[in-house]
Scaffold this motif. Structure first.
Motif: not given
Length: 649
Positions: A336, A344-345, A409, A415, A438, A443-444
């Motif tokens: 991450e 990402s959040r 998601q 997320e 992606h 994104r993690n």
């Protein structure tokens, strides 16, 4: 003159028979390459193979197995050695017999016969005559070399096992041990249950029915218990488990279960009905020596009780704890943290200093995802920031992590961080999948090396491992720079948050921390630890971080791994059989005292630990066992009482 099968039955009736342990484990540790043809070694390096046999005999083994597990024409064909099958088996039997003669020990030599190949790689689908011919060729070679019995082991297909047994029976009056490897759900890969296997093998006329390999002692004892106690005239029972679960470190497999633990389980396996006990992958002469000592102690105690009964003296009996199935916890290596654009959040929350709560979810073992979505919804509503999606943890086939993450998601706007292993994919496949992730908004990434396939549903499978977790982090970092591993542009910079793993209780701590430094140098943004259970463990980890990285400790955020305990049995399984988990004596004692209230005690212990150390962390990474998401959700609620979630649009 008594026949071989009669002599074998008489020997088992007299006392339990102790078999040897793993061969590959020792051979690899002594310089044999991982991809070498082990079955050729008895012919090429008889001195080395004989030394290993003698070490097991010196440790107290009553049965040693030939180095012929894969010495059939189908497996040998991969090395261009199919024509040598008969010779390899004959020579391996001779080497084992010579080792026994040199040792002077009254032991049995068993001819090891494994499956014709992994279930996923039998692309030629040989017909029954070809299968029989391959087994018969191996059996004849072993008998020519002088084995005393046959050990047909690690089978996942009952039909193939029965064909091998039938060929063994046709070859002569020789004892046969038929041993299987059961999956997570205690069924063979072909769907056969232990009860069905016992019924079929009893009719086939084997002398012992067993379970071997698998994920460790507790799971194999569960399978053995399903066999049921043999009735008069039925086959004896055999058990030879792996030394817990392996992890791959610096190109080699390291197993979790210590020799002392193997010694401690001897009374349990005997109570479960085993008359033949030993070890499989990861076990060593030291493990077998511990089992020998335990058997001898039991024999001495029984002799004393017998003497006391004969003199009219009363003696007390001993008892064991219950043994049952344990959780299947994946060896984690985290992922991450990302940077704009379109980061990402999670990355934003870490940058803002928010306390992160992440919970692991296992993908389904079917084509249905609804229950997994429901579990994620429960955790989201409890206050989790994100969920971790494991990647065929324990090398057991499940739905792909990317598909599950996309579903969660899409449906929940929760997320995800996906575990991505290098076990199953070559370099090109890894990069292709990451580009797809992606594009789908994932994104993690948690960069993992992955559990060896042979501990899971396909015990004879192989991994890829073009790169390890460090190499995967390097790939992700290059993608974040806008290029692939070959240096070619990918059009735009990616924005992955990259996490890496740390096992603060690893046996080889120096190597573990050295690897962490390499992961951070490769570009990891976040550290996620294996589970810890008391403040002292956390403080020791933080002290080493300060020693390595300076007064501020870890140079990137760290999520503390927490795996809430469920019961005393759960704690013992994790401590003794799962690599990367060390549970302090005080915690295991607490779970013993909790009894039926183990689940609540596990939550309380986890919450108290986090409350004590959370100021030193950036959040927590919760790992539910047995799919107990309700337990995890309750722990999330207690954490959120101290750290309210931030609601974002």
């Amino acid at each position: 003159m008594s026949l071989p099968r009669d002599r074998f039955a008489t020997r088992l009736a007299a006392s339990p028979l102790l078999a040897d342990g793993g061969m590959g484990t020792l051979l690899f540790s002594r310089g044999i390459p991982q991809r070498a043809c082990l079955d050729a070694l008895a012919s090429e390096r008889p001195d080395l193979v004989g030394t290993v046999h003698r070490e097991y005999l010196d440790a107290g083994a009553d049965l040693i197995e030939t180095l012929t597990f894969g010495a059939n024409r189908f497996r040998l064909d991969v090395y261009g050695l199919a024509a040598d099958a008969g010779r390899f088996n004959r020579r391996a039997a001779q080497v084992a017999r010579e080792a026994r003669d040199v040792s002077g020990r009254d032991a049995w030599v068993g001819g090891s016969i494994g499956p014709l190949g992994p279930p996923t790689r039998e692309l030629r689908h040989p017909d029954d005559p070809a299968i029989r011919a391959a087994f018969r060729e191996q059996i004849d070679g072993l008998l020519e070399g002088g084995v005393d019995l046959l050990v047909i082991e690690t089978f996942f297909d009952l039909r193939h096992l029965l064909l091998a047994v039938d060929e063994a029976r046709a070859a002569g009056d020789i004892p046969v041990i038929a041993s299987m490897t059961f999956g997570e759900d205690l069924v063979l890969a072909d769907g056969t249950t232990p009860e069905q296997a016992v019924a079929a093998l009893t009719v086939a006329g084997v002398d012992a029915i067993g379970v071997n390999c698998g994920v460790g002692p507790i799971a194999t004892i569960d399978a053995l218990a399903r066999f049921g106690a043999p009735q008069d005239g039925e086959p004896a029972r055999s058990i030879m488990p792996n030394a817990g679960l392996p992890q791959r470190l610096e190109g080699r497999f390291v197993y979790a279960a210590e020799p002392a633990y193997f010694g401690s389980i001897v009374p349990r396996v005997l109570d479960a009905g085993a008359r033949i006990i030993g070890g499989c992958c990861g076990t060593t002469p030291t493990h077998i020596a511990a089992m020998r000592a335990a058997l001898d102690a039991i024999g001495t105690a029984e002799m004393r009780r017998s003497e006391a009964r004969s003199t009219g003296l009363a003696t007390g009996g001993g008892s064991d704890g219950e043994v049952g199935p344990g959780p299947r916890t994946a060896f984690a290596e985290a992922v991450e943290v990302a940077e704009p654009p379109a980061g990402s959040r999670l990355g934003a929350a870490l940058a803002a200093g928010r306390f992160i709560v992440s919970v692991e979810i296992d993908p389904p073992r079917s084509i249905r995802i609804e229950r997994t979505i429901d579990a994620a919804r429960l955790l989201r509503d409890a206050g989790a920031d994100l969920v971790n999606i494991s990647d065929s943890a324990m090398a057991r086939v499940r739905m792909g992590a990317m598909a599950v993450a996309f579903g969660i998601q899409h449906d929940l706007d929760l997320e995800c961080i996906i575990h991505t292993t290098t076990r199953d994919r070559n370099l090109m496949a890894l990069e292709s999948e990451l580009l797809g992730a992606h594009a789908l908004g994932i994104r993690n990434i948690l960069a993992l090396t992955g559990d060896p396939p042979r501990v899971g549903d396909y015990p004879t499978g192989t991994g890829v491992w073009d790169v390890d977790s460090i190499g995967l982090i390097e790939i992700l970092t290059r993608l974040n720079r806008g290029e692939d591993q070959a240096g070619s542009a990918i059009g735009h910079q990616a924005s992955f948050t990259i996490a890496c793993a740390l096992d603060p209780t690893a046996h080889d701590l120096a190597t573990e921390w050295d690897r962490l430094e390499r992961k951070l140098a490769a570009g990891a943004h976040l550290i996620m630890t294996q589970p810890l259970y008391d403040v002292a463990q956390v403080e020791a980890m933080l002290a080493e971080a300060r020693r390595r990285f300076g007064p501020r400790g870890f140079p990137v955020p760290m999520l503390l791994g927490v795996l809430p305990l469920v019961s005393a049995r759960h704690a013992e399984f994790l401590h003794n059989e799962v690599p990367g988990i060390t549970i302090p004596d005080a915690a295991r004692t607490r779970m013993q005292a909790a009894g039926a209230a183990g689940t609540e005690a596990g939550i309380e212990m986890a919450d108290a630990l986090l409350a004590a150390v959370e100021a030193e962390t950036s959040g927590t990474y919760l790992m539910p066992s047995f799919g107990r998401y309700e337990q995890a959700a309750e722990l999330v609620r207690r954490i959120r009482a101290r750290h309210p979630a931030v609601v974002t649009a």
